[in-house]
Design an enzyme around this catalytic site. Structure first.
Site, PDB file in Angstrom:
ATOM      1  N   GLU A  58       0.859  -1.188   0.000  1.00  0.00           N
ATOM      2  CA  GLU A  58       0.000   0.000   0.000  1.00  0.00           C
ATOM      3  C   GLU A  58       0.895   1.239   0.000  1.00  0.00           C
ATOM      4  O   GLU A  58       1.738   1.375   0.898  1.00  0.00           O
ATOM      5  CB  GLU A  58      -0.861   0.043   1.275  1.00  0.00           C
ATOM      6  CG  GLU A  58      -2.024  -0.910   1.304  1.00  0.00           C
ATOM      7  CD  GLU A  58      -2.881  -0.755   2.579  1.00  0.00           C
ATOM      8  OE1 GLU A  58      -4.063  -1.109   2.531  1.00  0.00           O
ATOM      9  OE2 GLU A  58      -2.377  -0.320   3.631  1.00  0.00           O
ATOM     10  N   ASN A 103      -6.570  -2.359   6.648  1.00  0.00           N
ATOM     11  CA  ASN A 103      -6.987  -2.354   8.056  1.00  0.00           C
ATOM     12  C   ASN A 103      -8.319  -1.649   8.257  1.00  0.00           C
ATOM     13  O   ASN A 103      -9.113  -2.030   9.118  1.00  0.00           O
ATOM     14  CB  ASN A 103      -5.915  -1.696   8.940  1.00  0.00           C
ATOM     15  CG  ASN A 103      -4.785  -2.673   9.222  1.00  0.00           C
ATOM     16  OD1 ASN A 103      -4.989  -3.879   9.210  1.00  0.00           O
ATOM     17  ND2 ASN A 103      -3.602  -2.146   9.452  1.00  0.00           N
TER      18      ASN A 103
END
Ligand SMILES: NC(=O)c1ccc[n+]([C@@H]2O[C@H](COP(=O)([O-])OP(=O)(O)OC[C@H]3O[C@@H](n4cnc5c(N)ncnc54)[C@H](O)[C@@H]3O)[C@@H](O)[C@H]2O)c1
Length: 373
Positions: free
Chosen positions: A152, A190
């Site tokens: 990411e 997340n």
């Protein structure tokens, strides 16, 4: 163009990042505070290399080349002085990271890009420790780094397009699939995983389904690699609790960690590594609760639809695009489908009705995303 990478911190993540960098041709310095920590990191790398050799993926010649490109050191200034890219992977603490970034900023060449592997801290705040916020970015690798394909890229307010393009190239050269997320709590993976765990625990606390029923439904019907309770125990409930607490702090009450999770962590029952978490492992295995008879299809929808809703909020808020979100959840969380693929699978009308009912029953933590109009 990036040729030389300095990795700061020779722990689990730092060693992995150094390994994939050296394996893919970069010259790498790896630094830690003490020789014994550097040695431990190098030992991890040697183990990865040996595994590669055993599996026939790395030849002896390649292994020698890889090791010759690695320079372990305890001298930070020496490690970064000729680096084109510095990737920080030290303890997850804002003050400690800011302190080290101020030192890196002073010692690294002016053209060098500074990146952090933080899982939860603000990229914009970390960037304030340096005089080059345009050359500051998050590179969030997943563990174990050699095996996990996802990277990411976390883009700060001042991160320049050149910086993004340069680290994208580095990530691809390291064999990673990169996705872009604007700096925001939890980034992509997340942020979307947390509602799934939260919903599972809330269903269990309300007595709607047992942990076993939820885990079984998510694996057999939801095609997840593991149910939320087993996955939490595997990852570590301390880690899950910290991740959820960050979202609670930064986004608000909708992410408040449920009592079941908090109580387990307070009691030191943090999952497989402590032999007890949501489940018990080893000698004192507990009997499963009698089933509540919940419909497995409903369990899957009840857990996945709030996670899909979270994904839509990321798009609404311009944090990431659908394609990157789908890719991130498949590669970073091993979901069988990305959230927007699931949306198509369930049907947009069904998802909209489901969210409407959740909002009527439980309030604005289930408000309708703009995405659904
Ligand atoms: N473990 C994961 O699954 C995971 C996944 C993604 C991101 N992260 C993030 O990566 C970072 C590192 O995590 P980890 O699991 O590798 O931790 P770790 O504890 O294994 O390693 C951290 C290393 O940093 C070293 N260190 C501390 N201060 C230092 C300094 N001033 N200079 C040089 N080295 C220093 C420590 O000695 C240690 O070896 C954290 O920010 C974490 O949130 C972790």
């Amino acid at each position: 163009m990036v040729n030389k990478i300095a990795v700061i911190g020779a722990g689990l993540m730092g060693a992995g990042i150094a390994y994939v960098s050296a394996w893919n041709g970069f010259n790498v310095s790896i630094v830690d505070t003490k020789q014994e920590f550097v040695d431990k990191g190098m030992e991890r790398i040697r183990t990865d290399v040996m595994t590669g050799i055993d599996k026939g993926k790395i030849s002896m010649g390649d292994a020698e080349g890889l090791m010759s490109r690695l320079k372990p050191t305890v001298n930070l200034e020496d490690a970064v002085k000729d680096a084109d890219l510095v990737i920080e992977a030290i303890f997850e603490n804002m003050d400690v990271k800011k302190e080290i970034f101020a030192k890196i900023d002073a010692a690294a060449p002016s053209h060098a890009i500074l990146a952090t592997n933080t899982s939860s801290l603000s990229i914009d705040e970390l960037a304030t420790a340096t005089k080059r916020p345009d050359k500051f970015i998050g590179m969030h690798y997943f563990s174990p780094v050699p095996a996990m394909k996802l990277l990411e890229l976390v883009i700060g307010e001042k991160t320049s397009d050149e910086t993004i393009a340069a680290v994208e190239t580095v990530g691809k050269t390291q064999g990673k699939t990169t996705v872009r997320a604007k700096n925001s709590p939890g980034f992509i993976v997340n942020r979307i995983l947390n509602p799934a765990l939260l919903e599972a625990i809330r269903m269990y606390e309300r007595g709607e389904a047992t942990k076993e029923e939820i885990d079984t439904a998510m694996v057999s019907i939801g095609k997840a690699p593991a149910g939320p309770f087993s996955l939490g125990d595997f990852v570590g409930l301390d880690i899950a609790f910290n991740a959820m607490s960050t979202l609670y702090r930064e986004i608000g009450d909708c992410f408040k960690p449920p009592d079941t999770l908090k109580n387990l962590v307070d009691a030191g029952h943090i999952g497989m590594k402590s032999k007890k978490g949501f489940y018990s492992y080893g000698a004192d295995e507990t009997e499963p609760e009698p089933p509540k008879g919940a419909d497995p299809q409903w369990i899957v929808e009840r857990i996945n639809i709030p996670a899909i809703r979270e994904a839509m909020i990321l798009v609404d808020d311009n944090i990431a695009n659908e394609e990157d979100i789908n890719m991130a959840m498949k590669l970073g969380a091993s979901w069988p489908m990305g959230p927007f693929e699931m949306l198509k699978h369930f049907g947009v009308d069904k998802v909209r009705d489901f969210i409407k009912k959740l909002q009527e029953e439980f309030g604005d933590c289930y408000s309708m995303p703009k995405y659904l109009g």
